[in-house]
Design an enzyme around this catalytic site. Structure first.
Site, PDB file in Angstrom:
ATOM      1  CE  LYS A  62      -3.969  -2.159   2.307  1.00 22.50           C
ATOM      2  NZ  LYS A  62      -3.456  -3.522   2.580  1.00 22.50           N
ATOM      3  CG  ASP A  65       6.235   9.087  -0.026  1.00 22.90           C
ATOM      4  OD1 ASP A  65       6.383  10.299  -0.262  1.00 22.90           O
ATOM      5  OD2 ASP A  65       6.812   8.493   0.889  1.00 22.90           O
ATOM      6  CB  THR A 124     -12.587  -2.406   3.968  1.00 23.08           C
ATOM      7  OG1 THR A 124     -11.453  -3.158   4.374  1.00 23.08           O
ATOM      8  CG2 THR A 124     -12.793  -2.525   2.489  1.00 23.08           C
ATOM      9  NE  ARG A 216      -7.674 -13.592  10.333  1.00 26.56           N
ATOM     10  CZ  ARG A 216      -8.293 -12.533  10.839  1.00 26.56           C
ATOM     11  NH1 ARG A 216      -8.274 -12.333  12.133  1.00 26.56           N
ATOM     12  NH2 ARG A 216      -8.929 -11.681  10.053  1.00 26.56           N
TER      13      ARG A 216
HETATM   14  O1  C5P Z   1      -7.391 -13.729   7.618  1.00 23.17           O
HETATM   15  P1  C5P Z   1      -8.206 -12.919   6.635  1.00 23.17           P
HETATM   16  O2  C5P Z   1      -8.889 -13.753   5.582  1.00 23.17           O
HETATM   17  O3  C5P Z   1      -9.147 -11.953   7.321  1.00 23.17           O
HETATM   18  O4  C5P Z   1      -7.109 -12.072   5.865  1.00 23.17           O
HETATM   19  C1  C5P Z   1      -7.472 -11.129   4.900  1.00 23.17           C
HETATM   20  C2  C5P Z   1      -6.237 -10.491   4.347  1.00 23.17           C
HETATM   21  O5  C5P Z   1      -6.641  -9.422   3.498  1.00 23.17           O
HETATM   22  C3  C5P Z   1      -5.321  -9.882   5.402  1.00 23.17           C
HETATM   23  O6  C5P Z   1      -3.986 -10.015   4.913  1.00 23.17           O
HETATM   24  C4  C5P Z   1      -5.724  -8.430   5.439  1.00 23.17           C
HETATM   25  O7  C5P Z   1      -4.662  -7.573   5.779  1.00 23.17           O
HETATM   26  C5  C5P Z   1      -6.119  -8.196   3.981  1.00 23.17           C
HETATM   27  N1  C5P Z   1      -7.034  -7.093   3.789  1.00 23.17           N
HETATM   28  C6  C5P Z   1      -8.283  -7.037   4.375  1.00 23.17           C
HETATM   29  N2  C5P Z   1      -9.098  -5.976   4.145  1.00 23.17           N
HETATM   30  C7  C5P Z   1      -8.697  -5.005   3.345  1.00 23.17           C
HETATM   31  C8  C5P Z   1      -7.450  -5.041   2.719  1.00 23.17           C
HETATM   32  C9  C5P Z   1      -6.633  -6.125   2.964  1.00 23.17           C
HETATM   33  O8  C5P Z   1      -8.666  -7.938   5.096  1.00 23.17           O
HETATM   34  N3  C5P Z   1      -9.518  -4.001   3.084  1.00 23.17           N
END
Ligand code: C5P
Length: 239
Positions: A62, A65, A124, A216
């Site tokens: 992300k 800059d 989000t 996860r």
């Molecule tokens: O474990 P989980 O399925 O919640 O992981 C979702 C991944 O997507 C994580 O690496 C999280 O940082 C990323 N992510 C998110 N929501 C966002 C952007 C990225 O959950 N808006």
């Protein structure tokens, strides 16, 4: 694309050793996400490790800059042969355009295909209230997300990261080829954990997602490989 290529598994661990263990546990996963935690801890070693294993890489750092700095970061990232790179749309059109050109040049200098750049429209984790009161942006949240996606597209970027809730509208407006990468995905058999507005893998694909980012439900499962396979089987049924 086969289903296994559409599921990006989040390597949300702090060390290369823990990441390697996950890579061993889900050998059939082809696309892996490297985020800030792992990259700050392990550095580019993790990118080299993934390339050695012939995996695809979603480098989710992300960047945000000034144009010169964002372009330099994208040039450097592209020399590792990563496939997707994120940067904040709020960096502005000049930065997005400079990043795009730099990524193409960086990849070419190392003999790789150019990565796709994805804009973050709005994190989000931010709500309508945060947008209005803290950021003083006088737009409704979906309208702001759409505006940022269109800015990314006008700047020549390949796509955006978005919630599956936003995918339908973005797909309609930005067209078939625009890449929509969606986190916030939960199979019906997994718990939501800290994700607020979740969709199942099949629903997210139907809404227009190009790729799903799932952590996860796969990485913390007792059988990660089986969990990955169940998700692939679920989205294989989506027309
Ligand atoms: O474990 P989980 O399925 O919640 O992981 C979702 C991944 O997507 C994580 O690496 C999280 O940082 C990323 N992510 C998110 N929501 C966002 C952007 C990225 O959950 N808006």
């Amino acid at each position: 694309m086969i289903p296994a290529e559409r599921v990006i598994v989040a390597l949300d661990v702090p060390t290369v050793d823990r990441a390697s263990a996950l890579l061993d546990q889900v050998p059939q996963a082809v696309f892996w996400k490297v985020g800030l935690e792992l990259f700050v801890s392990a550095g580019a070693t993790i990118l080299t490790e993934l390339k050695m294993r012939q995996k695809r890489i979603f480098l989710d750092l992300k960047f945000h800059d000034i144009p010169n700095t964002v372009a330099g970061a994208c040039h450097a990232a592209a020399t590792y042969g990563v496939d997707l790179i994120t940067l904040h749309g709020a960096a502005g059109k000049t930065a997005l355009q400079a990043a795009q050109m730099a990524a193409i040049a960086g990849a070419a200098s190392a003999g790789y295909a150019a990565p796709k750049l994805l804009a973050i429209t709005l994190l989000t984790s931010l709500s309508q209230r945060d947008l209005a009161f803290d950021l003083k942006i006088p737009l409704e949240l979906p309208e702001y997300v759409l505006h940022m996606a269109m800015l990314a597209q006008e700047s020549g970027l390949a796509g955006v990261v978005c919630s599956p809730q936003e995918a339908t509208q973005l797909r309609q407006v930005c067209g078939h080829d625009f890449v929509l990468v969606c986190p916030g995905v939960r199979p019906s058999w997994a718990t939501a954990q800290d994700q607020q507005r979740v969709m199942t893998p099949a629903a997210a694909m139907r809404a227009g997602a190009s790729y799903l980012v799932i952590g996860r439900p796969i990485t913390a499962a007792t059988q990660p490989s089986e969990a990955f396979q169940r998700i692939c089987d679920e989205i294989a049924g989506v027309p």
